[in-house]
Write an enzyme that holds these catalytic residues in place. Sequence first.
Site, PDB file in Angstrom:
ATOM      1  N   CYS A  68      -0.185   4.070   2.480  1.00  9.85           N
ATOM      2  CA  CYS A  68       0.106   3.709   3.872  1.00  9.85           C
ATOM      3  C   CYS A  68       1.604   3.733   4.137  1.00  9.85           C
ATOM      4  O   CYS A  68       2.048   4.186   5.200  1.00  9.85           O
ATOM      5  CB  CYS A  68      -0.477   2.341   4.199  1.00  9.85           C
ATOM      6  SG  CYS A  68      -2.285   2.292   4.075  1.00  9.85           S
ATOM      7  N   CYS A  88       0.846  -1.199   0.000  1.00  8.16           N
ATOM      8  CA  CYS A  88       0.000   0.000   0.000  1.00  8.16           C
ATOM      9  C   CYS A  88       0.881   1.248   0.000  1.00  8.16           C
ATOM     10  O   CYS A  88       1.461   1.615   1.029  1.00  8.16           O
ATOM     11  CB  CYS A  88      -0.923   0.009   1.216  1.00  8.16           C
ATOM     12  SG  CYS A  88      -1.973   1.477   1.268  1.00  8.16           S
TER      13      CYS A  88
END
Length: 192
Positions: free
Chosen positions: A156, A153
């Site tokens: 993230c 991700c």
Amino acid sequence: MYNETALELLNDLELSADKSYPALETLSESSTKYLRDLKVNLKTALSSENLGEKDALLTAYAVAVNAKNAPLQEAFKKRATAAGANTEEVAEAAAVASLLSANNILYRFRHFCDNKKYSDMPARIRMNIMMSPVLGKELFELISLAVSAVNGCQACVNSHEHSVRELGASEDRVFDAIRVAAIVVSVDRIIA
């Protein structure tokens, strides 16, 4: 069943050589030198001076939980406890893996999807654990970063890397946590 290097790897992880690990068996039957590299890589990653033994093992444990690898979870939990991690710290490392699985999917979806409407929608995922983590904010963010890197991700990774650096972590510490995550994933592919 297993060659000497495979047995050493299992011994390092305190895992029984009586259990069958098909990929490990395949590597044991060949002349590849990869198992030696993997054994050395794991030892080196877990002995990082930038992380310390306990933090490296808690990171490894969270990555093993993320991978749903029971033998590695058992191995890293046992070693983390021996290195001074208490029950609450070990549990929180597992919680990080669980929480970040949800966050990584949501934020990766937002990143991949061309429809920007989703970015304006509230996540509606409770994250109270992030407010005052037992692990301390810096280690919590560092483990979150490692799990996010494993899960791919980008949003993230950037968010947690920024947070962990703001909390005082050096780039060496960050990179060593990512190295632990990478090597644990490699071990996961062989011991499952």
